[in-house]
Design an enzyme around this catalytic site. Structure first.
Site, short mmCIF file in Angstrom:
data_model
loop_
_atom_site.label_atom_id
_atom_site.label_comp_id
_atom_site.label_asym_id
_atom_site.label_seq_id
_atom_site.Cartn_x
_atom_site.Cartn_y
_atom_site.Cartn_z
N PRO A 34 33.70 77.46 57.89
CA PRO A 34 33.16 76.41 57.02
C PRO A 34 32.84 75.10 57.74
O PRO A 34 33.55 74.70 58.66
CB PRO A 34 34.28 76.19 56.00
CG PRO A 34 35.51 76.72 56.63
CD PRO A 34 35.07 77.85 57.51
N ASN A 35 31.76 74.52 57.29
CA ASN A 35 31.26 73.21 57.73
C ASN A 35 30.63 73.23 59.12
O ASN A 35 30.07 72.22 59.54
CB ASN A 35 32.37 72.13 57.67
CG ASN A 35 32.90 71.95 56.26
OD1 ASN A 35 32.11 71.71 55.35
ND2 ASN A 35 34.19 72.10 56.07
N ARG A 73 27.84 66.19 61.60
CA ARG A 73 29.24 66.10 61.17
C ARG A 73 30.11 65.54 62.30
O ARG A 73 30.16 66.14 63.39
CB ARG A 73 29.70 67.51 60.81
CG ARG A 73 31.15 67.65 60.53
CD ARG A 73 31.57 69.11 60.46
NE ARG A 73 32.98 69.18 60.19
CZ ARG A 73 33.75 70.17 60.54
NH1 ARG A 73 33.26 71.21 61.18
NH2 ARG A 73 35.03 70.15 60.26
N TYR A 86 32.58 66.51 67.45
CA TYR A 86 31.93 67.80 67.64
C TYR A 86 30.63 67.73 68.44
O TYR A 86 30.07 68.77 68.77
CB TYR A 86 31.68 68.46 66.27
CG TYR A 86 32.96 68.73 65.51
CD1 TYR A 86 33.93 69.57 66.04
CD2 TYR A 86 33.21 68.13 64.27
CE1 TYR A 86 35.11 69.81 65.36
CE2 TYR A 86 34.39 68.36 63.59
CZ TYR A 86 35.34 69.21 64.13
OH TYR A 86 36.51 69.44 63.45
N ASN A 137 35.09 81.25 65.49
CA ASN A 137 35.53 79.87 65.24
C ASN A 137 35.79 79.80 63.73
O ASN A 137 34.86 79.58 62.95
CB ASN A 137 34.47 78.86 65.66
CG ASN A 137 34.98 77.43 65.46
OD1 ASN A 137 36.01 77.21 64.83
ND2 ASN A 137 34.25 76.46 65.99
N ALA A 173 38.21 75.28 59.59
CA ALA A 173 39.42 74.88 58.85
C ALA A 173 40.27 76.07 58.42
O ALA A 173 41.49 75.94 58.26
CB ALA A 173 39.02 74.05 57.64
N GLU A 222 39.52 83.62 69.70
CA GLU A 222 39.44 82.43 68.83
C GLU A 222 38.85 81.29 69.66
O GLU A 222 39.27 81.08 70.81
CB GLU A 222 40.85 82.06 68.38
CG GLU A 222 40.96 80.76 67.61
CD GLU A 222 42.42 80.34 67.39
OE1 GLU A 222 43.36 81.04 67.84
OE2 GLU A 222 42.62 79.28 66.76
N HIS A 268 37.32 77.04 69.55
CA HIS A 268 37.11 75.76 68.87
C HIS A 268 36.31 74.84 69.79
O HIS A 268 36.51 74.86 71.00
CB HIS A 268 38.45 75.09 68.54
CG HIS A 268 39.30 75.93 67.66
ND1 HIS A 268 39.06 76.07 66.31
CD2 HIS A 268 40.34 76.75 67.93
CE1 HIS A 268 39.94 76.91 65.79
NE2 HIS A 268 40.72 77.35 66.75
N ARG A 275 44.85 66.90 67.90
CA ARG A 275 44.39 66.22 66.67
C ARG A 275 45.52 66.17 65.63
O ARG A 275 46.68 66.23 65.98
CB ARG A 275 43.13 66.94 66.17
CG ARG A 275 42.00 66.88 67.22
CD ARG A 275 40.76 67.60 66.76
NE ARG A 275 40.20 66.99 65.54
CZ ARG A 275 39.29 67.59 64.77
NH1 ARG A 275 38.83 68.79 65.09
NH2 ARG A 275 38.84 66.97 63.69
C1 DQA Z 1 37.21 73.40 64.68
C2 DQA Z 1 38.58 72.71 64.58
C3 DQA Z 1 39.13 72.84 63.17
O1 DQA Z 1 40.39 72.18 63.08
C4 DQA Z 1 38.19 72.18 62.18
O2 DQA Z 1 38.65 72.36 60.85
C5 DQA Z 1 36.78 72.62 62.32
C6 DQA Z 1 36.23 72.86 63.66
C7 DQA Z 1 36.57 73.19 66.07
O3 DQA Z 1 35.65 73.95 66.39
O4 DQA Z 1 36.95 72.28 66.80
O5 DQA Z 1 36.04 72.69 61.35
O6 DQA Z 1 37.38 74.79 64.49
#
Ligand code: DQA
Length: 146
Positions: free
Chosen positions: A11-12, A19, A24, A75, A78, A99, A101, A108
């Site tokens: 998501p997002n 964003r 990011y 990825n 959240a 995994e 990120h 964080r």
């Molecule tokens: C994320 C890190 C997560 O904590 C966050 O909720 C994201 C992006 C990253 O790629 O750094 O949406 O997965």
């Protein structure tokens, strides 16, 4: 032989580029997809790139990858920090999974320190921006060759 790898985004991540750019960066998800597809030519990987804001759809992508792909890079965004369903779906995979990120969650907020995914993947790559995706592609390619 070319191997299919699913790269699944949570998501997002469709909002990348707008964003929280201080965290990011400026690249959009489309930019990252193009970089992955370009890099895949060096590794003989065929990339299937997915994104969803919906937890169940991400579970469906993982199950689909289990039938069609040689590996999964995810990825979970959240959902990393909340999803037992994604944990279970990854746990059921026979193929390797990684995994990733963009940011380094360990640096964080404390709610980002727990990953439900880390326990069931082969490894985690985080903190390298869009390069996390390419590093994971190299890692999965090496895993598949070993
Ligand atoms: C994320 C890190 C997560 O904590 C966050 O909720 C994201 C992006 C990253 O790629 O750094 O949406 O997965």
């Amino acid at each position: 032989m070319t191997k299919i790898i699913y790269i699944i985004n949570g998501p997002n991540l469709n909002l990348l580029g707008n964003r929280e750019t201080e965290i990011y960066g400026q690249s959009t998800l489309n930019d990252i997809e193009n970089k992955c597809k370009e890099y895949s030519k060096n590794l003989c990987l065929d990339i299937v790139f997915k994104q969803s804001n919906i937890e169940g759809e991400i579970v469906n992508f993982i199950q689909e990858a289990g039938n069609k792909a040689s590996g999964v890079i995810i990825n979970p965004a959240a959902y990393t920090h909340t999803s037992v369903a994604i944990h279970d779906a990854l746990k059921s995979l026979i193929v390797p999974s990684i995994e990733i990120h963009l940011s380094q969650p360990a640096k964080r907020e404390s709610f980002r320190h727990k990953s439900f995914v880390a326990e069931v993947v082969n490894g985690t790559i985080s903190g390298f921006g869009p390069n996390s995706y390419l590093l994971a592609m190299k890692a999965i390619d090496d895993l598949l060759k070993s």
